[in-house]
Design a protein around this motif. Structure first.
Motif, PDB file in Angstrom:
ATOM      1  N   GLU A   3      41.851  34.418  44.799  1.00  0.00           N
ATOM      2  CA  GLU A   3      40.492  34.234  45.703  1.00  0.00           C
ATOM      3  C   GLU A   3      40.819  34.571  47.103  1.00  0.00           C
ATOM      4  O   GLU A   3      40.048  35.449  47.561  1.00  0.00           O
ATOM      5  N   GLN A   4      41.963  34.258  47.669  1.00  0.00           N
ATOM      6  CA  GLN A   4      42.050  34.387  49.102  1.00  0.00           C
ATOM      7  C   GLN A   4      42.514  35.976  49.340  1.00  0.00           C
ATOM      8  O   GLN A   4      42.099  36.535  50.237  1.00  0.00           O
ATOM      9  N   CYS A  19      41.439  38.496  47.395  1.00  0.00           N
ATOM     10  CA  CYS A  19      39.960  39.254  47.440  1.00  0.00           C
ATOM     11  C   CYS A  19      39.358  39.014  48.704  1.00  0.00           C
ATOM     12  O   CYS A  19      38.728  40.147  49.173  1.00  0.00           O
ATOM     13  N   GLN A  20      39.160  37.924  49.253  1.00  0.00           N
ATOM     14  CA  GLN A  20      38.471  37.419  50.361  1.00  0.00           C
ATOM     15  C   GLN A  20      38.830  38.438  51.753  1.00  0.00           C
ATOM     16  O   GLN A  20      38.260  39.009  52.391  1.00  0.00           O
ATOM     17  N   SER A  21      40.362  38.391  51.482  1.00  0.00           N
ATOM     18  CA  SER A  21      40.844  39.120  52.695  1.00  0.00           C
ATOM     19  C   SER A  21      40.796  40.638  52.666  1.00  0.00           C
ATOM     20  O   SER A  21      40.897  41.537  53.569  1.00  0.00           O
ATOM     21  N   GLN A  67      37.719  41.898  51.467  1.00  0.00           N
ATOM     22  CA  GLN A  67      36.452  42.286  51.365  1.00  0.00           C
ATOM     23  C   GLN A  67      35.839  42.590  49.739  1.00  0.00           C
ATOM     24  O   GLN A  67      35.027  43.532  49.630  1.00  0.00           O
ATOM     25  N   TYR A 117      34.615  35.177  42.871  1.00  0.00           N
ATOM     26  CA  TYR A 117      33.822  34.164  42.439  1.00  0.00           C
ATOM     27  C   TYR A 117      35.065  33.190  41.839  1.00  0.00           C
ATOM     28  O   TYR A 117      35.757  33.677  40.785  1.00  0.00           O
TER      29      TYR A 117
END
Length: 438
Positions: free
Chosen positions: A206-207, A209-211, A213, A217
């Motif tokens: 999750e982290q 993917c967020q980093s 962009q 989910y």
């Protein structure tokens, strides 16, 4: 003499008239007395007074019993017993009625679920007559389900931002596939695909993917799912996708399910037909194995009937398929997820068995439409490394995706695919054997 005779006749007539008058009077008096007795004694003049037994029975029925006797007590006990039995039978009857009602309700729901897709179509369109010879074609596209946003409101908001025309690519990932996941989403971005989503099975992904962009989910906590998602290998994680995909379909979205060992070279949504419940890439490596063939089985001991014709097709790949939000599609996911929760089986084998096995005694097959993708556009790694790279014409074709499903050394082969098709390095694929080293 004549005078005496006439006098006698006159006396006789007079006495006869008097006698008739007396008779009439007596009859009238009798009738009158009869009426009086009928009025005073309606039950008859000789009506007997009821005996003590019948009197007591009559009084007991009226609620004023004056004395008891053994026969009467026995009758009363019998009556009470019959009343108790009647109450018991009534209760049993009520229970049976309740059970019948429950069974009827279950049967009604079962009937509603049976052939639901056909019923939905008939509700949307009127029935038609068959046309001229050679022009008739059966239904191929089942109607989509009515979206149920109550299933997952949080996911609804996310999909409204990501999906394009109610479609998106979905991949599941945990920390074990982090490097392949990076190659996966890097090439998705390169071909300008925006409608994709990573379902993170742990916090690290999750982290990650967020980093980068990358749309991500993470599902609400689920102990059974979380344990498999965080620590499970490829096959265990693959089994989860059938449960997770169900929510996407219930929300009305078409999903292109993707493993992360896939290199995207074009936008796959430009190459889908969308005429079937499931549209999948094949594990076949030529026209016969990918699209089906008549395989003749030879049994010499049968003599004249030694040759038996069989229809064969190589399995669909459960790591890359497009699934529409229809009733048969959701039933497929339910069947596969249920079996995987009870059996120690390979998800791809179960996926194909449920999709292809026909109805037979003791088993009701899935009524789902299916389509095999073009094996050169949606290419598996056996086709690439065994055939395409060695063919001067075929290696100039640019596939939509390449799935490194046949080889365990996935990451280096994925990178080689990028070098060959994206960067134009012609010898990028030559170093790899056709198969694996083990």
């Amino acid at each position: 003499m004549i005078g005496r005779r006439e006098g006698a006749l006159m006396r006789n007539n007079s006495s006869h008239s008097q006698w008739k008058s007396k008779v009439v009077t007596a009859v009238a008096i009798g009738v009158l007395i009869g009426c009086i007795f009928a009025f005073l004694f309606p039950n008859g003049f000789f009506y007997s007074v009821p005996t003590s037994t019948s009197s007591n029975r009559h009084l007991s029925l009226a609620g004023s019993k004056t004395q008891e006797n053994p026969a009467e007590c026995e009758s009363s006990d019998r009556l009470n017993m019959l009343k108790s039995e009647l109450v018991a039978v009534s209760d049993k009857n009520a229970e049976l009625k309740k059970q019948v009602k429950e069974l009827t309700e279950r049967l009604r729901f079962a009937e509603q679920g049976k052939d639901q897709a056909q019923k939905q179509f008939l509700a949307l369109g009127k029935q038609q007559k068959a046309g001229p010879f050679g022009t008739v074609k059966g239904l191929r596209t089942n109607p989509t389900v009515v979206p149920d946003e109550s299933v997952n409101p949080r996911l609804v908001k996310l999909l409204e931002k990501i999906a394009v025309r109610q479609e998106l690519i979905v991949a599941l990932a945990n920390r074990n596939v982090k490097e392949m996941l990076e190659v996966w989403f890097t090439n998705i971005k390169r071909v300008n695909i925006t409608n994709y989503l990573v379902v993170a099975l742990d916090d690290e992904i999750e982290q990650f993917c967020q980093s980068n962009q990358v749309p991500v989910y993470k599902r609400d906590p689920d102990a059974a799912v979380d344990n498999i998602g965080k620590t499970g290998g490829n096959h265990k994680v693959s089994g989860l996708k059938f449960r997770i995909l169900r929510e996407f379909l219930q929300l009305g979205y078409g999903v292109l399910l993707s493993d992360v060992d896939i290199v995207y070279l074009q936008n796959p949504f430009d190459h889908l037909y969308r005429d079937s419940d499931v549209e999948s890439m094949s594990d076949g490596h030529d026209n016969r194995t990918a699209y089906g063939f008549n395989d003749v089985f030879d049994e010499p001991a049968m003599g004249w009937a030694r040759y038996a014709h069989t229809m064969r097709i190589w399995v669909y790949n459960s790591g890359f398929f497009y699934i529409r939000p229809t009733i048969p599609s959701i039933e497929l996911l339910d069947r596969v997820a249920t079996r995987l929760s009870k059996e120690d089986a390979w998800d791809q084998a179960v996926f194909n068995e449920e999709l292809f096995f026909p109805s037979h005694p003791g088993y009701e097959g899935l009524h789902a439409a299916k389509r095999t993708m073009d094996m050169y556009m949606f290419m598996n790694s056996k086709v690439l490394f065994k055939t395409v790279r060695n063919d001067e014409k075929l290696n100039k074709l640019k596939p939509v995706i390449v799935h490194v499903n046949y080889h365990p050394d996935k990451l280096p082969r994925m990178k080689a695919v990028v070098e060959f098709y994206v960067n134009g390095k012609q010898d990028a694929l030559k170093a790899f054997p056709e198969g694996s080293n083990w």
